[in-house]
Design a protein around this motif. Structure first.
Motif, PDB file in Angstrom:
ATOM      1  N   ILE A 110    -127.308  34.167  29.009  1.00 47.79           N
ATOM      2  CA  ILE A 110    -128.460  33.272  28.998  1.00 47.79           C
ATOM      3  C   ILE A 110    -128.062  31.949  28.356  1.00 47.79           C
ATOM      4  CG2 ILE A 110    -130.844  32.989  28.242  1.00 47.79           C
ATOM      5  CD1 ILE A 110    -130.901  36.110  27.979  1.00 47.79           C
ATOM      6  N   ASN A 111    -128.229  30.851  29.081  1.00 51.84           N
ATOM      7  CA  ASN A 111    -127.906  29.529  28.553  1.00 51.84           C
ATOM      8  C   ASN A 111    -128.987  29.126  27.550  1.00 51.84           C
ATOM      9  OD1 ASN A 111    -127.292  26.878  28.039  1.00 51.84           O
ATOM     10  ND2 ASN A 111    -127.576  26.172  30.133  1.00 51.84           N
ATOM     11  N   VAL A 112    -128.586  28.914  26.309  1.00 57.80           N
ATOM     12  CA  VAL A 112    -129.539  28.521  25.268  1.00 57.80           C
ATOM     13  C   VAL A 112    -129.253  27.118  24.738  1.00 57.80           C
ATOM     14  CG1 VAL A 112    -130.141  30.862  24.587  1.00 57.80           C
ATOM     15  CG2 VAL A 112    -128.209  29.737  23.488  1.00 57.80           C
ATOM     16  N   GLY A 113    -128.469  26.345  25.467  1.00 62.99           N
ATOM     17  CA  GLY A 113    -128.209  24.960  25.069  1.00 62.99           C
ATOM     18  C   GLY A 113    -127.621  24.875  23.670  1.00 62.99           C
ATOM     19  N   ASN A 114    -128.142  23.962  22.869  1.00 65.15           N
ATOM     20  CA  ASN A 114    -127.593  23.774  21.522  1.00 65.15           C
ATOM     21  C   ASN A 114    -128.372  24.555  20.460  1.00 65.15           C
ATOM     22  OD1 ASN A 114    -129.927  22.277  21.499  1.00 65.15           O
ATOM     23  ND2 ASN A 114    -129.033  20.473  20.546  1.00 65.15           N
ATOM     24  N   ALA A 115    -129.059  25.616  20.863  1.00 69.64           N
ATOM     25  CA  ALA A 115    -129.819  26.425  19.902  1.00 69.64           C
ATOM     26  C   ALA A 115    -128.883  27.069  18.896  1.00 69.64           C
ATOM     27  CB  ALA A 115    -130.614  27.502  20.630  1.00 69.64           C
ATOM     28  N   LYS A 116    -129.331  27.111  17.663  1.00 65.27           N
ATOM     29  CA  LYS A 116    -128.570  27.765  16.595  1.00 65.27           C
ATOM     30  C   LYS A 116    -128.984  29.227  16.510  1.00 65.27           C
ATOM     31  CE  LYS A 116    -127.875  23.572  14.046  1.00 65.27           C
ATOM     32  NZ  LYS A 116    -128.730  22.511  13.655  1.00 65.27           N
ATOM     33  N   LYS A 117    -128.054  30.046  16.095  1.00 61.81           N
ATOM     34  CA  LYS A 117    -128.272  31.489  16.004  1.00 61.81           C
ATOM     35  C   LYS A 117    -129.544  31.824  15.227  1.00 61.81           C
ATOM     36  CE  LYS A 117    -125.816  35.471  14.127  1.00 61.81           C
ATOM     37  NZ  LYS A 117    -124.551  35.907  13.538  1.00 61.81           N
ATOM     38  N   GLU A 118    -129.778  31.127  14.126  1.00 56.86           N
ATOM     39  CA  GLU A 118    -130.946  31.424  13.291  1.00 56.86           C
ATOM     40  C   GLU A 118    -132.272  31.017  13.945  1.00 56.86           C
ATOM     41  OE1 GLU A 118    -128.834  27.696  11.821  1.00 56.86           O
ATOM     42  OE2 GLU A 118    -128.219  29.766  12.160  1.00 56.86           O
ATOM     43  N   ASN A 119    -132.223  30.239  15.017  1.00 52.55           N
ATOM     44  CA  ASN A 119    -133.444  29.819  15.718  1.00 52.55           C
ATOM     45  C   ASN A 119    -133.765  30.686  16.932  1.00 52.55           C
ATOM     46  OD1 ASN A 119    -133.711  27.722  13.916  1.00 52.55           O
ATOM     47  ND2 ASN A 119    -132.746  26.235  15.247  1.00 52.55           N
ATOM     48  N   ILE A 120    -132.925  31.676  17.205  1.00 48.34           N
ATOM     49  CA  ILE A 120    -133.124  32.525  18.382  1.00 48.34           C
ATOM     50  C   ILE A 120    -133.750  33.845  17.957  1.00 48.34           C
ATOM     51  CG2 ILE A 120    -131.987  33.713  20.294  1.00 48.34           C
ATOM     52  CD1 ILE A 120    -129.743  31.629  20.098  1.00 48.34           C
ATOM     53  N   LYS A 121    -134.806  34.237  18.667  1.00 50.46           N
ATOM     54  CA  LYS A 121    -135.456  35.524  18.422  1.00 50.46           C
ATOM     55  C   LYS A 121    -135.417  36.326  19.715  1.00 50.46           C
ATOM     56  CE  LYS A 121    -138.546  34.011  14.816  1.00 50.46           C
ATOM     57  NZ  LYS A 121    -138.971  32.645  14.775  1.00 50.46           N
ATOM     58  N   LEU A 122    -135.013  37.568  19.592  1.00 45.27           N
ATOM     59  CA  LEU A 122    -134.915  38.475  20.727  1.00 45.27           C
ATOM     60  C   LEU A 122    -135.788  39.679  20.414  1.00 45.27           C
ATOM     61  CD1 LEU A 122    -133.204  38.633  23.352  1.00 45.27           C
ATOM     62  CD2 LEU A 122    -131.501  39.867  22.045  1.00 45.27           C
ATOM     63  N   SER A 123    -136.749  39.976  21.285  1.00 47.71           N
ATOM     64  CA  SER A 123    -137.647  41.106  21.026  1.00 47.71           C
ATOM     65  C   SER A 123    -137.771  41.983  22.265  1.00 47.71           C
ATOM     66  CB  SER A 123    -139.028  40.608  20.584  1.00 47.71           C
ATOM     67  OG  SER A 123    -139.627  39.841  21.603  1.00 47.71           O
ATOM     68  N   LEU A 124    -138.194  43.213  22.040  1.00 46.29           N
ATOM     69  CA  LEU A 124    -138.355  44.182  23.121  1.00 46.29           C
ATOM     70  C   LEU A 124    -139.711  44.851  22.949  1.00 46.29           C
ATOM     71  CD1 LEU A 124    -136.983  45.702  25.504  1.00 46.29           C
ATOM     72  CD2 LEU A 124    -136.165  47.345  23.815  1.00 46.29           C
ATOM     73  N   SER A 125    -140.548  44.763  23.986  1.00 47.58           N
ATOM     74  CA  SER A 125    -141.879  45.357  23.910  1.00 47.58           C
ATOM     75  C   SER A 125    -142.364  45.726  25.304  1.00 47.58           C
ATOM     76  CB  SER A 125    -142.849  44.367  23.263  1.00 47.58           C
ATOM     77  OG  SER A 125    -144.147  44.906  23.196  1.00 47.58           O
ATOM     78  N   ASN A 126    -142.802  46.964  25.465  1.00 48.93           N
ATOM     79  CA  ASN A 126    -143.362  47.452  26.735  1.00 48.93           C
ATOM     80  C   ASN A 126    -142.445  47.205  27.931  1.00 48.93           C
ATOM     81  OD1 ASN A 126    -145.760  48.323  25.458  1.00 48.93           O
ATOM     82  ND2 ASN A 126    -146.569  46.247  25.558  1.00 48.93           N
ATOM     83  N   GLY A 127    -141.155  47.356  27.725  1.00 45.49           N
ATOM     84  CA  GLY A 127    -140.195  47.193  28.810  1.00 45.49           C
ATOM     85  C   GLY A 127    -139.751  45.764  29.072  1.00 45.49           C
ATOM     86  N   TYR A 128    -140.252  44.817  28.285  1.00 41.53           N
ATOM     87  CA  TYR A 128    -139.883  43.406  28.455  1.00 41.53           C
ATOM     88  C   TYR A 128    -139.016  42.927  27.296  1.00 41.53           C
ATOM     89  CZ  TYR A 128    -143.094  42.902  32.341  1.00 41.53           C
ATOM     90  OH  TYR A 128    -143.714  43.030  33.555  1.00 41.53           O
ATOM     91  N   LEU A 129    -137.881  42.349  27.640  1.00 44.31           N
ATOM     92  CA  LEU A 129    -137.009  41.711  26.668  1.00 44.31           C
ATOM     93  C   LEU A 129    -137.379  40.233  26.652  1.00 44.31           C
ATOM     94  CD1 LEU A 129    -134.401  42.071  24.887  1.00 44.31           C
ATOM     95  CD2 LEU A 129    -133.159  41.221  26.874  1.00 44.31           C
ATOM     96  N   THR A 130    -137.754  39.715  25.487  1.00 47.34           N
ATOM     97  CA  THR A 130    -138.192  38.322  25.386  1.00 47.34           C
ATOM     98  C   THR A 130    -137.235  37.538  24.507  1.00 47.34           C
ATOM     99  OG1 THR A 130    -140.493  38.971  25.683  1.00 47.34           O
ATOM    100  CG2 THR A 130    -140.099  36.802  24.730  1.00 47.34           C
ATOM    101  N   VAL A 131    -136.803  36.394  25.020  1.00 49.35           N
ATOM    102  CA  VAL A 131    -135.937  35.479  24.278  1.00 49.35           C
ATOM    103  C   VAL A 131    -136.782  34.258  23.936  1.00 49.35           C
ATOM    104  CG1 VAL A 131    -133.838  34.091  24.337  1.00 49.35           C
ATOM    105  CG2 VAL A 131    -133.934  36.258  25.578  1.00 49.35           C
ATOM    106  N   ASN A 132    -136.761  33.875  22.662  1.00 47.93           N
ATOM    107  CA  ASN A 132    -137.516  32.726  22.192  1.00 47.93           C
ATOM    108  C   ASN A 132    -136.606  31.921  21.279  1.00 47.93           C
ATOM    109  OD1 ASN A 132    -139.145  31.350  20.011  1.00 47.93           O
ATOM    110  ND2 ASN A 132    -140.762  31.899  21.441  1.00 47.93           N
ATOM    111  N   PHE A 133    -136.559  30.595  21.476  1.00 48.25           N
ATOM    112  CA  PHE A 133    -135.757  29.764  20.585  1.00 48.25           C
ATOM    113  C   PHE A 133    -136.230  28.325  20.641  1.00 48.25           C
ATOM    114  CE2 PHE A 133    -133.520  29.688  24.601  1.00 48.25           C
ATOM    115  CZ  PHE A 133    -133.167  28.357  24.762  1.00 48.25           C
ATOM    116  N   SER A 134    -135.806  27.560  19.644  1.00 54.63           N
ATOM    117  CA  SER A 134    -136.108  26.131  19.604  1.00 54.63           C
ATOM    118  C   SER A 134    -134.810  25.354  19.516  1.00 54.63           C
ATOM    119  CB  SER A 134    -137.009  25.803  18.409  1.00 54.63           C
ATOM    120  OG  SER A 134    -136.365  26.178  17.210  1.00 54.63           O
ATOM    121  N   THR A 135    -134.843  24.125  20.006  1.00 54.86           N
ATOM    122  CA  THR A 135    -133.672  23.253  19.950  1.00 54.86           C
ATOM    123  C   THR A 135    -134.093  21.887  19.436  1.00 54.86           C
ATOM    124  OG1 THR A 135    -133.965  22.409  22.191  1.00 54.86           O
ATOM    125  CG2 THR A 135    -132.574  24.356  21.936  1.00 54.86           C
ATOM    126  N   GLU A 136    -133.148  21.207  18.848  1.00 58.07           N
ATOM    127  CA  GLU A 136    -133.365  19.815  18.459  1.00 58.07           C
ATOM    128  C   GLU A 136    -132.016  19.140  18.342  1.00 58.07           C
ATOM    129  OE1 GLU A 136    -133.804  19.869  13.690  1.00 58.07           O
ATOM    130  OE2 GLU A 136    -135.515  20.692  14.784  1.00 58.07           O
TER     131      GLU A 136
END
Length: 133
Positions: free
Chosen positions: A43-69
């Motif tokens: 998954i291309n996350v651009g210049n996101a830092k490791k500490e800004n990335i959240k990966l969660s799993l719920s009801n069969g869905y893997l969700t990636v959330n992050f911020s960049t600046e």
């Protein structure tokens, strides 16, 4: 051929071409590879830092959330300046039998590598029924 003097400077025009300037249009592009015992998501996350990335799993869905600046030099004498800051989120259906223990991830060269262990049919069938003791 035009023969005139202009105050227009084509150098600055490059700053306004969004297709050439904004690589954030390609954020969250995803490739999925089938490995022997697992799936690999790139998954291309651009210049996101490791500490800004959240990966969660719920009801069969893997969700990636992050911020960049983008960082900038506050002491510089800018003529023109653009910075981009954003939050991104994307969900992928990975199956209701995938659990947290089946997923691992690492960040490598602006790519989030997510590994999902393959669940075999026997494990899925066991999960469908309550074992009687």
């Amino acid at each position: 051929m035009r023969n005139y003097v202009s105050t227009y400077d084509p150098f600055f025009d490059l700053f306004f071409r969004t297709t050439e300037r904004n690589n954030h249009n390609y954020i969250m592009d995803t490739d999925v590879l089938d490995r022997k015992d697992k799936y690999e998501m790139r998954i291309n996350v651009g210049n996101a830092k490791k500490e800004n990335i959240k990966l969660s799993l719920s009801n069969g869905y893997l969700t990636v959330n992050f911020s960049t600046e983008n960082d900038f030099d506050e002491k510089a004498d800018y003529i023109f300046q653009e910075r981009h800051a954003a939050e991104y989120e994307r969900s992928y259906y990975v199956g209701e039998y995938v659990e947290m223990k089946d997923v691992s991830a690492k960040l490598e060269n602006n790519t989030l590598l997510v590994y999902i262990r393959k669940i075999n049919e026997e494990e899925i069938n066991k999960a469908k029924y309550i074992q009687i003791q």
